[in-house]
Design an enzyme around this catalytic site. Structure first.
Site, PDB file in Angstrom:
ATOM      1  N   ASP A 103      15.068  26.926 -11.124  1.00 52.94           N
ATOM      2  CA  ASP A 103      14.604  28.335 -10.092  1.00 52.94           C
ATOM      3  C   ASP A 103      15.363  29.436 -10.239  1.00 52.94           C
ATOM      4  OD1 ASP A 103      12.172  26.731  -9.678  1.00 52.94           O
ATOM      5  OD2 ASP A 103      12.974  25.913  -7.668  1.00 52.94           O
ATOM      6  N   GLU A 139      18.390  23.540  -3.093  1.00 52.88           N
ATOM      7  CA  GLU A 139      17.425  22.353  -2.726  1.00 52.88           C
ATOM      8  C   GLU A 139      18.053  21.855  -1.922  1.00 52.88           C
ATOM      9  OE1 GLU A 139      14.354  22.262  -4.224  1.00 52.88           O
ATOM     10  OE2 GLU A 139      14.782  23.845  -5.221  1.00 52.88           O
ATOM     11  N   ASP A 155      19.375  29.932  -5.682  1.00 56.55           N
ATOM     12  CA  ASP A 155      18.370  28.852  -5.212  1.00 56.55           C
ATOM     13  C   ASP A 155      19.297  27.594  -4.518  1.00 56.55           C
ATOM     14  OD1 ASP A 155      15.604  28.317  -5.086  1.00 56.55           O
ATOM     15  OD2 ASP A 155      16.274  26.402  -6.017  1.00 56.55           O
ATOM     16  N   HIS A 189      11.621  23.497  -8.717  1.00 60.24           N
ATOM     17  CA  HIS A 189      12.273  23.111  -7.790  1.00 60.24           C
ATOM     18  C   HIS A 189      13.334  22.288  -8.272  1.00 60.24           C
ATOM     19  CE1 HIS A 189       9.276  23.545  -4.695  1.00 60.24           C
ATOM     20  NE2 HIS A 189       8.454  23.035  -5.630  1.00 60.24           N
TER      21      HIS A 189
END
Length: 328
Positions: A169, A29, A27, A164
């Site tokens: 995540d 961001e 994941d 998030h």
């Protein structure tokens, strides 16, 4: 902790021989969703061939720009100021990905952001295939109300602690992927693996008319790229492309899968040549451009059903050099 849906799917005795030998559940961001946006944090859970967790890793990344929607990811400029730059963590990131299938929720977004960061660092990510857990949930026929990560997590009883946040995540996705993988293996489901191609030609220059980076509004559902309103193609559709002939202005061209040239650049060149770039494939589509015609994407499946001509990226690049003018 997983509920009965997860624990009831025991690891099959006979594991499909064609399944990958390891996975990297990822994941990232980011500062936004456009092509000039940057990664600000990344997490990887490494799983073995049967989905058992081996280890995990997390890092912040200094994007060398504003952090974008802080209200979503919670990472301020102050929090990122002392973080390493992407080139500083590229080697460690590569070690976590090497030899594994990249697994992510809406994997095309994570992969394209990763591929772009490696391109900026003049390196290549050691990833050859990716698996999207949205596509896998569809293959398994999971009765989800939507394709959000929180819905997949709730189905398997996985508790999200910090939505998030890249590390949480990735953890949530790893815990939901494990029973999904076991279920697929037990049922003999073909995993929806797609090829990952590193970028060899790209640009960070925002297109005129694009919204400013850092925003999350105005994006197509299920896509990592911002919505783009192009002027209508001024030429009528002359029909399908015929092998051995030239493309003709007005032809409807669709793209599927990864391209070595940044997709937006490729689409821009098609528009400049007088072609109509289609976001979906129909019986009116003149040509499908894909480097992976055997992939089970909706566009490749429809192209085979409709008999739509298919060419790869290299062939399309050659055809773009000599596009026939529209009639009149």
């Amino acid at each position: 902790m997983l509920d009965d849906r997860a624990t009831a799917v025991s690891s099959p005795t006979q594991w499909p021989a064609a399944y990958p030998q390891g996975y990297a559940v990822v994941d990232v961001e980011t500062t936004g969703l456009a092509r000039d946006d940057r990664i600000i944090s990344a997490a990887v859970y490494r799983l073995d061939a049967r989905g058992e967790v081996e280890d995990h890793w997390y890092t912040l990344v200094n994007p060398e720009r504003d952090p974008g929607p802080v209200w979503i990811h919670g990472l301020t400029s102050e929090a990122l100021e002392g973080a390493p730059l992407f080139p500083d963590i590229a080697e460690e990131f590569s070690a976590r990905l090497d030899g594994r299938v990249l697994v992510a929720h809406n994997a095309v977004f994570d992969w394209q952001m990763i591929a772009r960061e490696y391109a900026r660092a003049k390196r290549q990510a050691p990833v050859r295939q990716r698996l999207c857990t949205i596509a896998l949930s569809k293959e398994l026929g999971l009765p989800l109300p939507n394709h959000k990560l929180e819905s997949l997590a709730a189905y398997f009883g996985v508790v999200q602690q910090r939505a998030h946040h890249a590390l949480d995540d990735a953890r949530v996705l790893a815990e939901a992927f494990r029973p999904s993988l076991r279920s697929a293996a037990a049922s003999g489901v073909r995993l929806p693996l797609l090829e990952c191609r590193p970028l060899t030609e790209w640009s960070d220059t925002p297109r005129i008319g694009h919204q400013a980076s850092g925003g999350y509004g105005g994006y197509r559902p299920g896509s990592w790229r911002p919505s783009r309103k192009r002027p209508a193609c001024p030429h009528p559709n002359p029909g399908r492309y015929e092998e051995g002939k030239r493309l003709k202005q007005g032809m409807r061209v669709a793209f599927s899968g990864d391209t070595s040239v940044d997709r937006e650049l490729l689409e821009d060149r098609a528009v400049e040549a007088g072609l109509h770039v289609a976001t979906s494939l129909s019986r009116l589509t003149s040509l499908l451009v894909t480097n992976d015609p055997g992939a089970g994407t909706s566009k490749t499946v429809k192209a085979r059903q409709y008999g739509t001509p298919i060419v790869d990226e290299a062939a399309f690049g050659q055809l773009l050099r000599d596009v026939e003018p529209a009639d009149g």
